[in-house]
Design a protein around this motif. Structure first.
Motif, PDB file in Angstrom:
ATOM      1  N   ARG A  18       0.800  -1.015  -0.281  1.00  0.00           N
ATOM      2  CA  ARG A  18      -0.585  -0.337  -0.351  1.00  0.00           C
ATOM      3  C   ARG A  18       1.070   1.748   0.113  1.00  0.00           C
ATOM      4  NH1 ARG A  18      -3.060  -0.988   4.890  1.00  0.00           N
ATOM      5  NH2 ARG A  18      -3.575  -2.592   3.601  1.00  0.00           N
ATOM      6  N   ASP A  19       1.930   1.550   0.914  1.00  0.00           N
ATOM      7  CA  ASP A  19       2.996   2.461   0.765  1.00  0.00           C
ATOM      8  C   ASP A  19       4.504   1.837   0.956  1.00  0.00           C
ATOM      9  OD1 ASP A  19       4.544   4.763   0.459  1.00  0.00           O
ATOM     10  OD2 ASP A  19       3.938   4.924   3.509  1.00  0.00           O
ATOM     11  N   TRP A  50       6.401   3.538  -0.191  1.00  0.00           N
ATOM     12  CA  TRP A  50       7.625   4.891  -0.264  1.00  0.00           C
ATOM     13  C   TRP A  50       8.355   5.092  -0.097  1.00  0.00           C
ATOM     14  CZ3 TRP A  50       7.958   5.841  -4.926  1.00  0.00           C
ATOM     15  CH2 TRP A  50       6.788   4.771  -6.090  1.00  0.00           C
ATOM     16  N   SER A  51       8.653   4.680   1.525  1.00  0.00           N
ATOM     17  CA  SER A  51       9.283   5.252   2.475  1.00  0.00           C
ATOM     18  C   SER A  51      10.180   4.081   3.054  1.00  0.00           C
ATOM     19  CB  SER A  51       8.790   4.557   4.164  1.00  0.00           C
ATOM     20  OG  SER A  51       7.987   3.786   4.574  1.00  0.00           O
ATOM     21  N   GLU A  86      -3.435  10.457  -7.509  1.00  0.00           N
ATOM     22  CA  GLU A  86      -2.535  10.924  -6.723  1.00  0.00           C
ATOM     23  C   GLU A  86      -2.943  12.363  -7.252  1.00  0.00           C
ATOM     24  OE1 GLU A  86      -0.501   9.696  -4.929  1.00  0.00           O
ATOM     25  OE2 GLU A  86      -0.635   8.267  -4.614  1.00  0.00           O
TER      26      GLU A  86
END
Ligand code: HEM
Length: 427
Positions: A24-25, A27-28, A270
């Motif tokens: 889901r995420d 990016w970090s 986005e």
């Protein structure tokens, strides 16, 4: 090893296993890798994340092979974990996939790429603008019939599939078959999930049989298409075998829509998560080509690709050993602060957006880049021009099952008032 190293390693392992929370995420994770040296070892794989290193790896086709389904440390680990029936399925899939232009090396790759390239030049793709426009308009008309809809199902998935189907002489009425086989192939992550592997094996068998029929029909009465002409010529001149021809159909049908779907749908999401950027596009829809570049950087529809080191390769004093599977972090490179100013900021006016590597780099650079750009541009331009007030559900999202091809399974939208149907004096 520090605690941060261990945490990062564990999270990457989860990402590579397509864990729903991490996908889901991601990016970090990708961003954190930049602080961890040039290479990072995760289980049997090595991850490369810096923009310069990702480019160098993709360009170095002599020391990095594309045969990662059958060769390399990760493939060996997967194959060892399979039972004999699964191993046979894996071998059959990898034998077929090794004929994909995207999975071949050297002479075979150059030959296959040259054959198909003829139909994918920017000039040839520009000839498809009219049909892309018409298809997008038709899909929008159908969407207007209901107040709310699923954008993935009704436009983002269908538009790219309609174009590649035309290019390959696949009847539009048979699109759902392609969709079903592609979904099942997409869920197979190199055989790491035996259930998905066995299902992909069945799907590939059906897909191959279907493609054989499509080829036979095109031999008798070819549809008018640059791509069909290029492929049929090459097969007649024996520049490609019958199996290579079938593999070309499968890989183009598969690669030719899923990634673009993800660009269009995740891109739209986005833009609505960053309403100021949506406004920028609505006020200047001619910025659509520029918006597509920044969204390609931002969403990275292919998050990483894979290679196998064929010899020891030195990366600033650290070695990638011969035989290692290398996860080439396209998404990480697209957030590299050495290249992109404030990389974690979506900015449609970003001057350096085109430095992204979302289409890869070097000899395997995406064959369909011009087509994907056209489809993305047409979809975004129309939506921003006609539906500036559209609403997009940005919460409770469902992501499809393979983290490498990161994309939404569905995206609820409400189009709102159609500016095209409002007479000019009323605006
Ligand atoms: C937004 C959409 C797309 C993205 C982000 C994308 C991304 C990529 C990337 C990253 C690669 C290189 C992979 C590697 O080096 O391992 C690639 C290769 C490829 N893509 Fe795309 N792609 C897209 C759309 C398309 C379309 C529409 C088609 C065909 C109709 C296509 C066909 C191919 C093929 C055949 C290759 C292999 C080229 C080679 O190995 O020489 N792609 N793509």
């Amino acid at each position: 090893m520090t605690d941060t190293d261990t945490a990062l390693r564990e999270s990457l392992e989860l990402l590579f296993a397509s864990d729903p929370d991490v996908r889901r995420d991601p990016w970090s994770l990708w961003e954190a890798l930049h602080a961890h040296g040039r290479i990072f070892r995760v289980g049997s794989q090595v991850v490369v994340s810096r923009h310069a290193d990702v480019k160098a790896t993709l360009m170095d086709f002599e020391r990095f092979s594309n045969r990662w389904v059958e060769d390399g440390s990760r493939a060996a680990e997967i194959i060892a974990s399979l039972n004999p029936e699964q191993r046979a399925a894996h071998a059959e899939i990898s034998a077929f996939e090794s004929m994909y232009v995207s999975r071949s090396d050297g002479e075979q790759h150059d030959r296959l790429r040259q054959i198909a390239h003829r139909a994918f030049t920017p000039r040839k793709i520009a000839e498809l603008r009219q049909s892309c426009d018409r298809y997008a308009d038709d899909l929008i008309v159908a969407m207007l019939e209901s107040d709310e809809g699923d954008f993935v199902d009704e436009l983002a998935y269908v538009l790219p599939l309609m174009l590649i189907a035309d290019m390959l002489g696949v009847p539009q009425g048979e699109r759902d078959l392609i969709r079903n086989w592609s979904n099942r192939l997409g869920l197979n992550r190199g055989g790491s999930d035996p259930v998905a592997l066995m299902d992909a094996h069945v799907a590939l068998g059906e897909f191959r049989a279907y493609v054989k029929d499509v080829i036979a029909v095109n031999r008798r009465a070819p549809v008018e298409s640059n791509l069909i002409a290029a492929l049929m010529d090459a097969s007649q001149d024996q520049r490609m075998t019958a199996d290579e021809l079938a593999a070309m159909f499968v890989v183009l049908l598969f690669a030719g829509h899923e990634t673009t779907t993800n660009l269009i749908a995740t891109g739209l999401l986005e833009l609505h998560r960053h309403p100021d950027q949506w406004r920028v596009l609505c006020e200047a829809p001619d910025m659509a080509p520029q918006a597509v570049e920044e969204l390609l950087r931002w969403v990275s529809p292919i998050q990483w690709t894979l290679r196998v080191a064929v010899e020891d390769v030195d990366f600033g004093g650290e070695t990638i050993d011969a035989g290692s599977t290398v996860a080439v972090g396209i998404a990480a490179a697209n957030r590299d602060p050495l290249i992109f100013d404030g990389p974690a900021r979506l900015d449609l006016r970003r001057p350096e957006a085109k430095a992204h590597i979302a289409f890869g780099f070097g000899t395997h650079f995406c064959l369909g880049a011009s087509l994907a750009r056209l489809e993305g541009e047409v979809a975004l331009r129309k939506l921003a021009t006609r539906f500036p007030d559209m609403e997009v559900a940005t919460e409770g999202l469902e992501w499809q099952g393979n983290a490498l091809l990161r994309g939404l399974s569905s995206l609820s939208i409400r189009l709102g008032r159609d500016q095209q149907s409002i007479p000019a004096q009323a605006i």
